[in-house]
Design an enzyme around this catalytic site. Structure first.
Site, PDB file in Angstrom:
ATOM      1  N   TYR A 108       0.340  -4.316  11.328  1.00  0.00           N
ATOM      2  CA  TYR A 108       0.099  -2.914  10.989  1.00  0.00           C
ATOM      3  C   TYR A 108       0.748  -1.949  11.978  1.00  0.00           C
ATOM      4  CZ  TYR A 108      -3.025  -3.733   7.052  1.00  0.00           C
ATOM      5  OH  TYR A 108      -3.537  -4.079   5.827  1.00  0.00           O
TER       6      TYR A 108
ATOM      7  N   HIS B  70       0.829  -1.220   0.000  1.00  0.00           N
ATOM      8  CA  HIS B  70       0.000   0.000   0.000  1.00  0.00           C
ATOM      9  C   HIS B  70       0.860   1.267   0.000  1.00  0.00           C
ATOM     10  CE1 HIS B  70      -3.734  -2.270   0.708  1.00  0.00           C
ATOM     11  NE2 HIS B  70      -3.025  -3.000   1.550  1.00  0.00           N
TER      12      HIS B  70
END
Length: 479
Positions: free
Chosen positions: A346, A63
């Site tokens: 994350y 991402h």
């Protein structure tokens, strides 16, 4: 800032300590000529050079290519019967949000219209803390075993020797991990080349829990349906746009918001009763599967509107940090192995990219100031560090206020032996890909042909009979 003839009148340029700089583009040297020696005492020059050599931060592993905007979430329908989340407790209630939309595999400056999954991350600044949604443009994920994530990521990126796209590695990976065939078929349909972010539907992928203060809970998947209509490029259109305007999707979102064409999505919950889930023929924690709307209908409860662009791309988009561990009362994780793995990855990657105190950055900070006496210090602590408050608990020297009491949800019961488990591919893993091919794509004129063409184009870069033959084995199992 004041303006003169349309030009912003900024304050005088200074050094980083606030001292004025007389001539920002000049350098101190011995002699008034170009060949003269520069002086190490030139503080302005030192600061400029030393800062530019440190101004980049590590790129996201996945991402990396993204864009951001601000907006709000509004409750449209009552859903208080299944969750006690405060931001959902009243129809019409609005919650500020920050979002980051992205491709997955490409580097930070890669073209945006390439074939790829799109990521949709939302940060909701609720009165009970920040709630992060980390969703995708496909309803399914390529893996259901967390330990496979590094291999999947590596196989979809560039060859470690040549630095070039490696189509053979890509197909070899899916040959050996055919639970991802459902995802693969979405990836090679036109759904993986959306015109822009505004014209794509969004899916939670993982199963979450709605919880209530009485201890009850239900399982839930979240669906966001675009109000702009779904629009996709064909492969040729996506390739052409990538060559002409690699920043097209960022530009499209930015210009729509600047022109007050605010994109919106309706938000739905797919509620799954825990009792029914217990014996349902599909494992509700399998991220490679979807659940039929006929048995688990969508229930609308909100709407998302994006209405403001970022003020600074780096400070907001690049420094934004999301994690599925950012939860609020009424919203919880499940044993879904992929969400459990993401919960680890994350927050950890944000600490690597941004430092231990990334939550203190304005774009990430909750509106409600956290009280974290046990989480202190670290590089770039800018929130006062709780002064002299004891950094241990309990303490005789301060009283901690009582948190709102929530009953502990009635959790799933687990009993068994610790084992090293890896899921196996079975015939049932080809059922939903077959439905996607025979029904979903068949109802959309030309989409089956486009999928075949897209796969063939990608496979054309796979060399060798062995590589090509093994690459198609998974897709052949769908028919």
């Amino acid at each position: 800032m004041a303006q003169t003839n349309g030009v912003l009148q900024e304050p005088a340029i200074t050094t980083m300590n606030g001292a004025p700089v007389l001539k920002p583009a000049s350098t101190q040297r011995i002699g008034n000529q170009l060949r003269a020696t520069l002086l190490l005492q030139d503080i302005n020059l030192l600061e400029l050079i030393q800062h530019i050599t440190h101004e980049r931060i590590p790129e996201r592993v996945v991402h990396a290519r993204g864009t951001s905007a601000h907006g709000y979430f509004e409750v449209t329908d009552d859903i208080s019967d299944v969750t006690s989340a405060a931001f959902l407790n009243r129809v019409g209630k609005q919650t500020d949000i920050f979002c980051r939309f992205s491709t997955v595999a490409g580097r930070a400056e890669s073209a945006e219209t390439v074939r790829d999954t799109r990521g949709f991350a939302f940060k909701m600044f609720t009165e009970e803390g920040n709630l992060d949604w980390l969703f995708l443009s496909t309803p399914v994920f390529p893996i259901r075993d967390g330990a496979k994530f590094p291999s999947f990521t590596h196989a979809t990126k560039k060859n470690p020797r040549s630095g070039l796209p490696d189509h053979k590695a890509f197909w070899d990976y899916f040959t050996h991990n055919q639970e991802g065939i459902h995802f693969l078929m979405f990836l090679f349909s036109d759904r993986a080349t959306p015109v822009d972010f505004q014209h794509a539907d969004i899916f939670s992928i993982n199963t979450y829990k709605f919880t209530k203060s009485d201890g009850s809970f239900t399982y839930v998947k979240i669906h966001l349906k675009t109000n702009q209509g779904v629009k996709n490029f064909t492969q040729d259109e996506a390739n052409q746009k990538a060559g002409v305007d690699p920043d097209f999707q960022t530009r499209s979102l930015y210009e729509d918001i600047e022109n007050q064409k605010y994109p919106t999505w309706d938000v739905f919950a797919q509620i799954i009763d825990p009792v029914k889930a217990e014996n349902y023929h599909i494992n509700i924690f399998d991220a490679t599967k979807t659940f039929p709307f006929s048995e688990f209908p969508l229930r609308k409860f909100g709407k998302i509107t994006l209405n403001r662009n970022v003020d600074n791309f780096f400070a907001e988009q690049e420094q934004s940090a999301f994690s599925p561990t950012n939860l609020v009362p009424g919203w919880a994780l499940t044993p879904d192995p992929i969400i459990q793995t993401r919960a680890l990855a994350y927050a950890d990657t944000q600490r690597y990219r941004l430092g231990a105190n990334f939550v203190q950055l304005p774009v990430n900070a909750p509106y409600k100031k956290p009280f974290t006496p046990l989480i202190r210090d670290g590089a770039a602590t800018v929130n006062g560090n709780l002064g002299g408050t004891p950094n241990y608990f309990p303490s005789s020297f301060y009283n901690v206020g009582a948190a709102t009491q929530y009953a502990q949800p009635d959790e799933e019961q687990f009993q068994g032996t610790v084992v090293n488990f890896e899921s196996e591919v079975v015939d049932a893993d080809y059922v939903q890909p077959r439905i996607f091919w025979e029904k979903t794509l068949a109802e959309e004129p030309g989409q089956q042909d486009n999928l075949i063409s897209n796969v063939a184009g990608h496979l054309s870069a796979v060399t060798g009979d062995k590589g090509l033959g093994s690459s198609t084995s998974g897709l052949c199992n769908v028919r």
